[in-house]
Motif scaffolding. Structure first.
Motif, mmCIF file in Angstrom:
data_model
loop_
_atom_site.group_PDB
_atom_site.id
_atom_site.type_symbol
_atom_site.label_atom_id
_atom_site.label_comp_id
_atom_site.label_asym_id
_atom_site.label_seq_id
_atom_site.Cartn_x
_atom_site.Cartn_y
_atom_site.Cartn_z
ATOM 1 N N TYR A 120 0.837 -1.204 0.000
ATOM 2 C CA TYR A 120 0.000 0.000 0.000
ATOM 3 C C TYR A 120 0.867 1.246 0.000
ATOM 4 N N GLN A 121 1.956 1.167 0.740
ATOM 5 C CA GLN A 121 2.941 2.254 0.678
ATOM 6 C C GLN A 121 4.325 1.605 0.656
ATOM 7 N N PRO A 122 5.324 2.309 0.064
ATOM 8 C CA PRO A 122 6.644 1.665 -0.066
ATOM 9 C C PRO A 122 7.201 1.239 1.293
ATOM 10 N N ARG A 123 7.881 0.085 1.306
ATOM 11 C CA ARG A 123 8.499 -0.380 2.548
ATOM 12 C C ARG A 123 9.615 0.572 2.975
ATOM 13 N N LYS A 124 9.707 0.772 4.297
ATOM 14 C CA LYS A 124 10.814 1.592 4.808
ATOM 15 C C LYS A 124 11.710 0.768 5.717
ATOM 16 N N PHE A 125 11.107 -0.163 6.411
ATOM 17 C CA PHE A 125 11.887 -0.952 7.367
ATOM 18 C C PHE A 125 12.223 -2.343 6.811
ATOM 19 N N VAL A 126 11.251 -2.999 6.221
ATOM 20 C CA VAL A 126 11.453 -4.348 5.676
ATOM 21 C C VAL A 126 12.124 -4.235 4.306
ATOM 22 N N PRO A 127 13.273 -4.930 4.108
ATOM 23 C CA PRO A 127 13.930 -4.826 2.800
ATOM 24 C C PRO A 127 13.045 -5.394 1.688
ATOM 25 N N GLN A 128 13.197 -4.834 0.504
ATOM 26 C CA GLN A 128 12.377 -5.234 -0.638
ATOM 27 C C GLN A 128 12.521 -6.721 -0.962
ATOM 28 N N ALA A 129 13.769 -7.221 -0.894
ATOM 29 C CA ALA A 129 14.036 -8.546 -1.457
ATOM 30 C C ALA A 129 13.951 -9.698 -0.447
ATOM 31 N N VAL A 130 13.591 -9.422 0.781
ATOM 32 C CA VAL A 130 13.663 -10.466 1.812
ATOM 33 C C VAL A 130 12.650 -11.591 1.553
ATOM 34 N N ASP A 131 13.067 -12.830 1.889
ATOM 35 C CA ASP A 131 12.173 -13.977 1.749
ATOM 36 C C ASP A 131 11.463 -14.209 3.088
ATOM 37 N N LEU A 132 10.201 -13.843 3.145
ATOM 38 C CA LEU A 132 9.481 -13.894 4.418
ATOM 39 C C LEU A 132 8.977 -15.293 4.765
ATOM 40 N N LYS A 181 16.387 -6.859 14.540
ATOM 41 C CA LYS A 181 16.798 -5.507 14.156
ATOM 42 C C LYS A 181 15.876 -4.473 14.810
ATOM 43 N N LEU A 182 14.588 -4.793 14.799
ATOM 44 C CA LEU A 182 13.612 -3.862 15.384
ATOM 45 C C LEU A 182 13.783 -3.783 16.906
ATOM 46 N N LEU A 183 14.094 -4.945 17.510
ATOM 47 C CA LEU A 183 14.292 -4.966 18.966
ATOM 48 C C LEU A 183 15.503 -4.140 19.382
ATOM 49 N N GLU A 184 16.513 -4.116 18.502
ATOM 50 C CA GLU A 184 17.755 -3.404 18.854
ATOM 51 C C GLU A 184 17.654 -1.901 18.645
ATOM 52 N N LYS A 185 16.730 -1.480 17.807
ATOM 53 C CA LYS A 185 16.612 -0.038 17.513
ATOM 54 C C LYS A 185 16.328 0.748 18.793
ATOM 55 N N PRO A 186 17.163 1.749 19.106
ATOM 56 C CA PRO A 186 16.923 2.486 20.343
ATOM 57 C C PRO A 186 15.678 3.376 20.250
ATOM 58 N N SER A 197 8.903 10.593 19.243
ATOM 59 C CA SER A 197 8.808 10.346 17.799
ATOM 60 C C SER A 197 9.465 9.020 17.425
ATOM 61 N N GLN A 198 10.526 8.634 18.145
ATOM 62 C CA GLN A 198 11.120 7.315 17.877
ATOM 63 C C GLN A 198 10.176 6.192 18.311
ATOM 64 N N LEU A 199 9.431 6.445 19.364
ATOM 65 C CA LEU A 199 8.465 5.435 19.805
ATOM 66 C C LEU A 199 7.368 5.288 18.739
ATOM 67 N N GLU A 200 6.919 6.415 18.209
ATOM 68 C CA GLU A 200 5.898 6.346 17.162
ATOM 69 C C GLU A 200 6.441 5.647 15.914
ATOM 70 N N GLN A 201 7.707 5.938 15.605
ATOM 71 C CA GLN A 201 8.331 5.284 14.444
ATOM 72 C C GLN A 201 8.455 3.775 14.685
ATOM 73 N N PHE A 202 8.765 3.411 15.917
ATOM 74 C CA PHE A 202 8.846 1.986 16.279
ATOM 75 C C PHE A 202 7.512 1.290 15.981
ATOM 76 N N LEU A 203 6.412 1.955 16.349
ATOM 77 C CA LEU A 203 5.087 1.365 16.112
ATOM 78 C C LEU A 203 4.818 1.221 14.616
ATOM 79 N N LEU A 204 5.271 2.209 13.834
ATOM 80 C CA LEU A 204 5.059 2.136 12.378
ATOM 81 C C LEU A 204 5.919 1.034 11.756
ATOM 82 N N ASP A 205 7.173 0.930 12.213
ATOM 83 C CA ASP A 205 8.049 -0.141 11.703
ATOM 84 C C ASP A 205 7.468 -1.511 12.042
#
Ligand SMILES: [Zn+2]
Length: 583
Positions: free
Chosen positions: A15-27, A39-44, A49-57
């Protein structure tokens, strides 16, 4: 009808371009998915605003993984003869799903820790926070293994049920296939077919009892591990039932006994008279597929699936131009797989492609009236999914089931006056009457299944015989005594075994009653003022799961209420309409 599906999910765009998940990853690769979670767990998180970004990621990651799961499921059900599709799905369920469960718990904890330091706007995040808090409270690593065992027992149940066949009229047939004989106007045919199915089921009764015993003991252990007295209390929390209690469900059972059962008795008596028999036997009525009491042949709403789509498109246009547009878009985007064909799994569903934020509808249409009802129902779920498409949080793009089913059952009821696109007058009345009569039966059946499940979990360690006795007591309480089971003691005492929810979705059923109360209110509102009712309905749908249940209902112009007063008022209106249709 063609024998291949033409699904191509590779063209599906996020729906919108990925920002956190790489395009080519095999899910479908558990280690790749796990490393994204890490990776998401390690992000400080050091600011709001970082908390809000965490929720979006996290939303982006959840949606991508959820969609991968959905695609594998859809591909498998659209062609079960292709064994590799079943293996791909199974592999995902056995590797990716258990691997991410503990990581979801870690993300939950990370979110709650950060929230204490960087408070977010409380109203917006109220639902998310209370859900997360409960999930953390309930999570136990030792339960992950028990839940996997439970899942495997569920597969065993499905295998046993799915492989049941009977030899009937010189042919080996599956039990769903036998359904059409139980609709036959000729009573001896119905009886023979019903008895053939019931005897076949009894052959596996012990195996099915074994499975349930194992499930009950696992479930009791899961509840104990999480600090609860029994699984009923545990499951209420696990299902996030914050807005009603175990007591409310008991009150529903009582209300059904007082208000619905008398209506059921009267309907049963009318049926018996029309069928001209001394007593109604179990083969004289199947709630989902009622035989016509006047022995008319089954309704034939359409010949081809194109005609089904065109007819439903007209109905949606009468309900709301927005629904008509959305349905046309689904059709042109290849998101409807409706015809029955060899190899397709049975049944129907709507599944969300969460990253593309698009709904997909699966069905097995063959030309029956129930195919029309099914498409209206599943399209209601699809409209719901599309209504909250702009919601950035994955967790808020779907509502609790109690409201999801208002969307689907509500669409069925909103569509019913317009079934004239499929039928002439007398058939139209017949179809609408069947729908309303069916609701009365279903409300009583829900009370039966819900009360029985309460009993199962409040009486851990019960014997099989005690279980049979409890079932008979509860079934007799809610069926109005309309059926004559004489000579069918075994069949009667094990009748519950065919209700898959008891095995596969424990304690899940009361939702349908709560939703039906909403759907009936919507129907009454629309009789008064169609446009106002539909506009409010769409407002409720657009909230997704962002608000508690009572507010979702309220936004849709409905009361979140399944008390005796409401049931009584709605049943009254329903019976009056039913009488008009039968005049
Ligand atoms: Zn549904």
């Amino acid at each position: 009808m063609d024998n291949v599906d033409t699904l191509d999910f590779s063209k599906l765009k996020p729906y919108q371009p990925r920002k956190f998940v790489p395009q080519a990853v095999d899910l479908t690769d558990a280690s790749a998915v796990v490393s994204l979670y890490e990776k998401l767990l390690e992000k400080p998180i050091t600011s709001v605003s970082q908390l809000e970004q965490f929720l979006l990621d996290r939303s982006e990651l959840n949606a991508a993984v959820f969609q991968q799961n959905a695609i594998l499921y859809i591909l498998m059900t659209c062609q079960t003869l292709d064994k590799s599709r079943a293996e791909n799905y199974k592999h995902f369920i056995e590797t990716v799903v258990p691997a991410i469960k503990p990581l979801e718990d870690k993300l939950d904890r990370k979110f709650m820790d950060a929230l204490r330091k960087y408070p977010l706007e409380s109203c917006r995040y109220e639902v998310l926070t209370r859900n997360t808090r409960t999930d953390i409270e309930l999570f136990r690593q030792e339960n992950v293994e028990l839940q996997k065992q439970e899942e495997l027992l569920g597969q065993q149940y499905q295998t046993i049920i799915g492989s049941m066949t009977v030899d009937y009229q010189g042919k080996s047939r599956t039990l769903p296939e036998m359904g059409k004989f139980i609709l036959e106007p000729d009573r001896t045919v119905r009886q023979d077919a019903w008895m053939a199915c019931a005897s076949r089921r009894l052959k596996d009764a012990d195996a099915l009892d074994d499975i349930l015993d194992k499930m009950l003991s696992l479930r009791h252990k899961i509840a104990k591990n999480a600090g609860f007295d029994n699984y009923l209390q545990y499951k209420f929390k696990e299902y996030h039932r914050f807005d009603y209690t175990i007591e409310d469900c008991r009150r529903y059972h009582e209300a059904v006994e007082q208000v619905v059962v008398p209506a059921l008795k009267a309907l049963g008596e009318t049926r018996r008279r029309l069928l001209k028999c001394d007593t109604l036997r179990p083969w004289d009525f199947d709630m989902r597929n009622p035989v016509d009491p006047q022995a008319r042949p089954p309704l034939k709403p359409f010949e081809t699936v194109d005609r089904l789509k065109a007819g439903c498109a007209k109905i949606f246009a009468k309900i709301s131009p927005v629904f008509a547009e959305q349905f046309a878009l689904m059709d042109s985007s290849g998101l409807l797989d409706l015809p029955n064909r060899k190899g397709k799994a049975p049944g129907a569903y709507q599944h969300s492609l969460a990253e593309a934020r698009k709904p997909f509808i699966f069905a097995n249409a063959v030309g029956k009236h129930s195919d029309v009802e099914t498409l209206l129902h599943e399209a209601g779920h699809a409209f719901h999914a599309m209504a909250s498409v702009d919601e950035p949080l994955f967790a808020y793009r779907h509502a609790p089931i109690e409201f999801c089913e208002v969307a689907s059952m509500g669409t069925e009821l909103l569509g019913s006056p317009f079934l004239s696109v499929f039928y002439q007058d007398s058939d139209l009345h017949r179809a609408r009457a069947e729908q309303l009569e069916g609701i009365v039966y279903v409300l009583a059946w829900i009370a039966t299944i819900d009360a029985f499940q309460h009993w199962l979990y409040e009486n851990p360690g019960h014997s099989r015989d005690q279980r049979k006795q409890a079932w008979l007591r509860i079934h007799n309480r809610f069926d109005g005594g309309i059926f004559d089971w004489s000579g069918l003691d075994n069949e009667h005492s094990l009748f519950w075994q065919q209700q898959g929810h008891i095995y596969l979705n424990p304690l899940y059923y009361i939702e349908y009653a709560i939703a039906q109360m909403g759907a009936l209110q919507l129907w009454v509102n629309a009789m008064r003022d169609h446009n106002a009712a539909v506009n409010a309905f769409r407002k409720g749908l657009a909230l997704g799961g962002s608000r508690p249940l009572p507010e979702l209902f309220q936004a849709a112009g409905l009361r979140f209420d399944f008390s005796k007063d409401t049931i009584s008022r709605l049943i009254d209106t329903l019976l009056k309409e039913l009488a008009k249709l039968r005049d």
